[in-house]
Structure formats: C-alpha cells, structure tokens
Design a protein around this motif. Sequence first.
Motif, PDB file in Angstrom:
ATOM      1  N   LEU A 129       0.850  -1.191   0.000  1.00  0.00           N
ATOM      2  CA  LEU A 129       0.000   0.000   0.000  1.00  0.00           C
ATOM      3  C   LEU A 129       0.887   1.243   0.000  1.00  0.00           C
ATOM      4  O   LEU A 129       1.704   1.426   0.903  1.00  0.00           O
ATOM      5  N   GLY A 130       0.725   2.083  -1.006  1.00  0.00           N
ATOM      6  CA  GLY A 130       1.517   3.319  -1.071  1.00  0.00           C
ATOM      7  C   GLY A 130       0.764   4.464  -0.423  1.00  0.00           C
ATOM      8  O   GLY A 130      -0.453   4.573  -0.562  1.00  0.00           O
ATOM      9  N   LEU A 131       1.478   5.297   0.312  1.00  0.00           N
ATOM     10  CA  LEU A 131       0.867   6.511   0.859  1.00  0.00           C
ATOM     11  C   LEU A 131       1.460   7.696   0.113  1.00  0.00           C
ATOM     12  O   LEU A 131       2.670   7.887   0.104  1.00  0.00           O
ATOM     13  N   ALA A 132       0.580   8.487  -0.513  1.00  0.00           N
ATOM     14  CA  ALA A 132       1.057   9.660  -1.241  1.00  0.00           C
ATOM     15  C   ALA A 132       0.569  10.906  -0.520  1.00  0.00           C
ATOM     16  O   ALA A 132      -0.414  10.868   0.211  1.00  0.00           O
ATOM     17  N   GLY A 133       1.267  11.996  -0.715  1.00  0.00           N
ATOM     18  CA  GLY A 133       0.843  13.249  -0.086  1.00  0.00           C
ATOM     19  C   GLY A 133       2.007  14.202  -0.007  1.00  0.00           C
ATOM     20  O   GLY A 133       3.150  13.822  -0.224  1.00  0.00           O
ATOM     21  N   VAL A 189      -4.154   8.610  -0.894  1.00  0.00           N
ATOM     22  CA  VAL A 189      -3.626   9.972  -0.861  1.00  0.00           C
ATOM     23  C   VAL A 189      -4.012  10.611   0.465  1.00  0.00           C
ATOM     24  O   VAL A 189      -5.162  10.505   0.894  1.00  0.00           O
ATOM     25  N   MET A 190      -3.050  11.230   1.116  1.00  0.00           N
ATOM     26  CA  MET A 190      -3.350  11.939   2.354  1.00  0.00           C
ATOM     27  C   MET A 190      -3.168  13.438   2.155  1.00  0.00           C
ATOM     28  O   MET A 190      -2.298  13.881   1.409  1.00  0.00           O
ATOM     29  N   SER A 191      -4.020  14.185   2.838  1.00  0.00           N
ATOM     30  CA  SER A 191      -3.882  15.636   2.810  1.00  0.00           C
ATOM     31  C   SER A 191      -4.403  16.159   4.141  1.00  0.00           C
ATOM     32  O   SER A 191      -5.480  15.755   4.590  1.00  0.00           O
ATOM     33  N   LYS A 192      -3.646  17.011   4.762  1.00  0.00           N
ATOM     34  CA  LYS A 192      -4.028  17.620   6.039  1.00  0.00           C
ATOM     35  C   LYS A 192      -4.540  16.595   7.051  1.00  0.00           C
ATOM     36  O   LYS A 192      -5.593  16.779   7.663  1.00  0.00           O
ATOM     37  N   GLY A 193      -3.833  15.499   7.172  1.00  0.00           N
ATOM     38  CA  GLY A 193      -4.167  14.516   8.194  1.00  0.00           C
ATOM     39  C   GLY A 193      -5.336  13.611   7.864  1.00  0.00           C
ATOM     40  O   GLY A 193      -5.764  12.823   8.704  1.00  0.00           O
ATOM     41  N   ARG A 194      -5.860  13.735   6.641  1.00  0.00           N
ATOM     42  CA  ARG A 194      -6.986  12.879   6.268  1.00  0.00           C
ATOM     43  C   ARG A 194      -6.643  12.065   5.033  1.00  0.00           C
ATOM     44  O   ARG A 194      -5.778  12.446   4.247  1.00  0.00           O
ATOM     45  N   ILE A 195      -7.370  10.946   4.882  1.00  0.00           N
ATOM     46  CA  ILE A 195      -7.235  10.216   3.624  1.00  0.00           C
ATOM     47  C   ILE A 195      -8.263  10.793   2.674  1.00  0.00           C
ATOM     48  O   ILE A 195      -9.455  10.813   2.983  1.00  0.00           O
ATOM     49  N   THR A 196      -7.785  11.305   1.550  1.00  0.00           N
ATOM     50  CA  THR A 196      -8.713  12.024   0.675  1.00  0.00           C
ATOM     51  C   THR A 196      -9.094  11.246  -0.579  1.00  0.00           C
ATOM     52  O   THR A 196     -10.056  11.588  -1.252  1.00  0.00           O
ATOM     53  N   LYS A 197      -8.323  10.207  -0.896  1.00  0.00           N
ATOM     54  CA  LYS A 197      -8.645   9.480  -2.124  1.00  0.00           C
ATOM     55  C   LYS A 197      -7.883   8.164  -2.149  1.00  0.00           C
ATOM     56  O   LYS A 197      -6.817   8.047  -1.571  1.00  0.00           O
ATOM     57  N   ALA A 223      -2.400  15.765  -8.450  1.00  0.00           N
ATOM     58  CA  ALA A 223      -3.425  16.785  -8.198  1.00  0.00           C
ATOM     59  C   ALA A 223      -4.116  16.547  -6.857  1.00  0.00           C
ATOM     60  O   ALA A 223      -4.348  17.480  -6.090  1.00  0.00           O
ATOM     61  N   PHE A 224      -4.400  15.292  -6.555  1.00  0.00           N
ATOM     62  CA  PHE A 224      -5.033  15.000  -5.264  1.00  0.00           C
ATOM     63  C   PHE A 224      -4.098  15.295  -4.106  1.00  0.00           C
ATOM     64  O   PHE A 224      -4.527  15.775  -3.060  1.00  0.00           O
ATOM     65  N   CYS A 225      -2.816  14.993  -4.289  1.00  0.00           N
ATOM     66  CA  CYS A 225      -1.851  15.310  -3.230  1.00  0.00           C
ATOM     67  C   CYS A 225      -1.871  16.797  -2.951  1.00  0.00           C
ATOM     68  O   CYS A 225      -1.753  17.245  -1.813  1.00  0.00           O
ATOM     69  N   MET A 226      -2.008  17.584  -4.014  1.00  0.00           N
ATOM     70  CA  MET A 226      -1.958  19.034  -3.849  1.00  0.00           C
ATOM     71  C   MET A 226      -3.313  19.596  -3.455  1.00  0.00           C
ATOM     72  O   MET A 226      -3.480  20.803  -3.349  1.00  0.00           O
ATOM     73  N   ASP A 227      -4.279  18.668  -3.294  1.00  0.00           N
ATOM     74  CA  ASP A 227      -5.581  19.074  -2.806  1.00  0.00           C
ATOM     75  C   ASP A 227      -6.362  19.923  -3.810  1.00  0.00           C
ATOM     76  O   ASP A 227      -7.154  20.775  -3.441  1.00  0.00           O
ATOM     77  N   ILE A 228      -6.039  19.732  -5.087  1.00  0.00           N
ATOM     78  CA  ILE A 228      -6.849  20.385  -6.121  1.00  0.00           C
ATOM     79  C   ILE A 228      -7.958  19.390  -6.408  1.00  0.00           C
ATOM     80  O   ILE A 228      -7.955  18.704  -7.405  1.00  0.00           O
ATOM     81  N   SER A 229      -8.932  19.326  -5.512  1.00  0.00           N
ATOM     82  CA  SER A 229      -9.691  18.104  -5.335  1.00  0.00           C
ATOM     83  C   SER A 229     -10.563  17.641  -6.496  1.00  0.00           C
ATOM     84  O   SER A 229     -10.223  16.679  -7.157  1.00  0.00           O
TER      85      SER A 229
END
Length: 507
Positions: A286-290, A471-479, A493-499
């Motif tokens: 499992l890869g974690l990106a962010g 993908v994580m952003s600001k302490g949450r899993i976003t995708k 794009a998801f890492c950068m939160d351009i959601s």
Amino acid sequence: MHDNILEMKGIEKCFSQVKVLKDVDFLVKRGEVRALVGANGAGKSTLMKILGGVLIPNKGEIFLNGEKVNFHSPREAINCGVSIIYQELSLIPTMSIYENVYLNRERTNYGILQKKRMKSDYEKLAGELKFGIPANVKASSLNIANQQLVEIMKALSIDADIIVMDEPTTSLTESEKEKLYETIKSLKQRGKTIIYISHLLREIFQIADSITIMRDGEIVGNFRRNEITQMEVAGLVMNKSMAAVSADRERIRDLSGNPVVLKTENITKTGVLNNINLVLKKGEILGLAGLLGAGRTELCRTLCGDLAFESGRILLNGKECRFKLPSDAIRAGIGLIPEDRKNMGLILKHPVYNNSTIVCLKNLSKFGIVSKKKQYNYANRQVSRLNIKVSDIKNQAGTLSGGNQQKVVISKWFEGDLQIYVFDEPTKGIDVGAKEDIFRLIEMFAEGGASVIFVSSDLEEVLRISDRIMVMSKGRITKEFEKKNFDLQKITAFCMDISEEGDIYAG
Ligand SMILES: Nc1ncnc2c1ncn2[C@@H]1O[C@H](COP(=O)(O)OP(=O)(O)OP(=O)(O)O)[C@@H](O)[C@H]1O
Ligand SMILES: [Mg+2]
C-alpha cells in the motif's frame, strides 16, 4: 578573471589506510550548475568536505579563481565564498530557526546582538523561498524536510560564490523540490556557481549544465548535459549496463481473496490525523502519497507504536491492539523503517554489526546471551546482499557514507520476520542500483505473504511499487486508487488538494 572558479587538483584522501579519493581533478566553471553523481560511498561528500574545510586532504591543491587556498576550518572556506549544505543535517535543536540560520555569523552592532535585524533578514529570505515557518520556531520541532529547508536557507544567507548542495532534496516533496530548482535557477542568473550532488537522475537532467561522475574515489567522466543520456549516466555510476534493471512492476496482482491483516477505525489525533480508516491485506503493498505535512509519517509512526493517538482503534488480524512502544508493535509483527535515519534509525557511534542486528537479537541469542559470531554472520550477509560499502563491520556506523548508513538501517529488518513492514522514505539518498535492490526486497516480502506500507516523496516510485495508493492531505485520507487506475498527474493533483476531478480534468 579566471575561467574556472574552482580547481581541485590531484586530491587524495585516506581514512585509516583506505584511500577513498585517488588523484581527483575536479574543475568547475564560473556560473555553471555542476552535478556530481556516483554510487553510495564513491567519495562525493568527502570531496566536498575537503572543499569546505571540514576535512584536510592527504595530497592535492585547491585553487579558487586561480588562487591557491589552504582551508583548515569551515570558517576559512566560508570566508572565501564557499558555502556547503551538508548531507547530514546539523541544526541545533534547542535554538530557533533564525538563530540557526545565522549561527556563528550573528549580526551585531558594537557587540550587541541584533535579533530584530536577524529576524527580518530571515523573513526576507524565507519569503524568497516561500518558506512559511516563523522565525521563532525551535529547530527541534521541525520535521526533517523543514530542517533540510532551513539548512538550504543557512547556505543561501552566506551569499557565497560557490554553493554546494549535498543531496538537498532527499526529504522534500515534489512541490518543494520545484521551489529549490527555481532558487537554483535564480542563483545561477545572479552568477553563482552551484555544485549539486544527487542520485536522482531526472532532477540532474532538469537542472545541471554539466555532470561529473565518480566511482570508487575517482572521476570517471565529465560531460555536458546534452552529451549523455540518463541511462548512460546510470551505467557509468554502476559500472554496468542499466538496460536490464528497472523493469516496471506492471502486473496487477489479485489480492481479492487475501485476508485483512491491518485495519484502523477512525484514528484521530487532534491537528495531526483525522478519522483515518485504512485496510491492508496480506501480501499487499500500500503506497501513501501526499505532500510534506500531509500526515504520512505521523500515520506510520502511529501504526507502529511510536506516536500516541487520542481516539479510534487499530486492529491487527481482527484483534484490537494498543502499542505503547515501537517494541510492542515489533513483537506483534509490525515494524517501522523510519524516515529520519540519524535520529531514529542508527546509533552512529556503534559498530555496523550492532546496528544491523538490533532488531533480531533474540534470534541470534541462546539463553539470553547474544552470539557475536551469529551477529557477524547476519551483518555480513546483509552487507553483501545490499552491497553496503564498509571495509569492516566493526567500524562505527557514522563513518559510512550517507547512502550506506541508510542501507544499514534497512538491513535490520530483513530477517525480522514481520507481518507488516512500514517503510517511510526507504530510498532516500540511495543510489540507483541499491534502489532497485530495495524494490526487489519489498516485492519479495509481499510475495512471501508479508504486507507493506510504502511512503516516498517520489511519486513515480510509489506508483511503481504499490498495489494500491491512498492519498493523504491535512491529516486525512482524501482518495484511494487501485493499480489499474494509477495516473501520475491525477494523483499529484489529489496530493496538492486540487480536489474535484471534474475541475481539472474536464474533457
Ligand atoms: N570519517 C570517516 N571515517 C572512515 N571512513 C570514512 C569516513 N568518512 C567517509 N568514509 C568512507 O569514505 C568513502 C566515501 O564516502 P563519501 O561519504 O564521500 O561517499 P558518497 O559518495 O558521499 O556516498 P553517498 O552517496 O552514500 O552519500 C566511504 O567508503 C566511507 O565509508
Ligand atoms: Mg554523501
């Protein structure tokens, strides 16, 4: 004016009879960005430490602007306009970051410390680098990437003519790397000369005008960037053709029937992790990106008993567990290979064999007594397996080159028999050959039924090795992405939160 701003001629350096630099000639033109590449232990950092007055060569001469210099201390090099960002970060943890930036060069007026001026100078520099951390923050509270950025500021604040960067981007995420590349460009426009050490060929080809390749303490080639390809550089670094290496892990593995080994339910720690729900299957990578600060390292540490959380549950094989210490987690079969090798992974004063056996001592002992012979055997096995460059496993870990220290950190886990391996930036500072070795080992773990969580700032690496990416952003899993949907741009794009996907990829 002399065409070569720097000439190092016939440089030799020995450490206890081992010659690590052999008659090195290194010439650099004014205003160029010169990349210095080579395998772990090739001698890059040693050569730059000689330039920086940290090490004294056994033989050889150095000329700056055609004038011979003889540095006996870092101060003398700084005074001659040579500024170095060392590979080992060296901030003083108890001091604020602006104090660190101006350490030993404090601004004074008639002997009185001008804190205000230092702070405003700091803020100006931070503004140029778009570095958002206030001057008063203590260095100890910075994560390693921010420490690296402070080191960069420290070097830039000297206003030197030659700036050496020894693997400055190892802990930075893509957007921070881009910022640094911009800074390098503008330094070059201001006529500065940059010597840039890195294992990332992609970045070297992006920023360097010319490339010097070192192998085993010698320079094996100097090229202009357009004279050579990335593959050819890799081949010269490793002294073999790289065509066979680096095959992508394209195969999609069917893990649908595999049981879940790790599950978290709403793990929360205020301001750090927010309702983390993740599932990891047996044999899965499992890869974690962010981005930096997204919470990847914190999540890894939480899972492995190295960071306490406030609410939520961790279930290992369906059973809830609460680890107070990393050693509890290891006993339960989950281990962290940490990001910050200097503080968390290695005891620099201990010999290599001690460091590489620290996790599996139990297996190497009988009736509670550790067998030195077994320790040596284990360490020697890892040294040859990972190609660790060390003349004797009894040497202190601190005397190894940066990349070889990282290999020792990783080597601790190889026969530890864990169920879950959590790798936080395992490839940082590691040469192209060793990187492939680590990928192969991770795959071997997974094929053997262990599960892996993999974090890297190099997103392409994450895509290459993972079965699934969160993908994580600001302490949450976003995708979440399954392998069949991997797409570098989209994940970036998801890492950068351009959601919203529709917003960016309309059409
Ligand atoms: N203080 C020391 N004592 C003994 N040996 C040393 C010391 N410093 C460096 N060496 C040895 O010198 C050799 C060159 O090391 P150096 O740090 O210059 O490599 P490097 O090219 O920077 O590698 P890396 O990519 O891993 O950072 C290595 O074999 C290393 O173990
Ligand atoms: Mg080095």
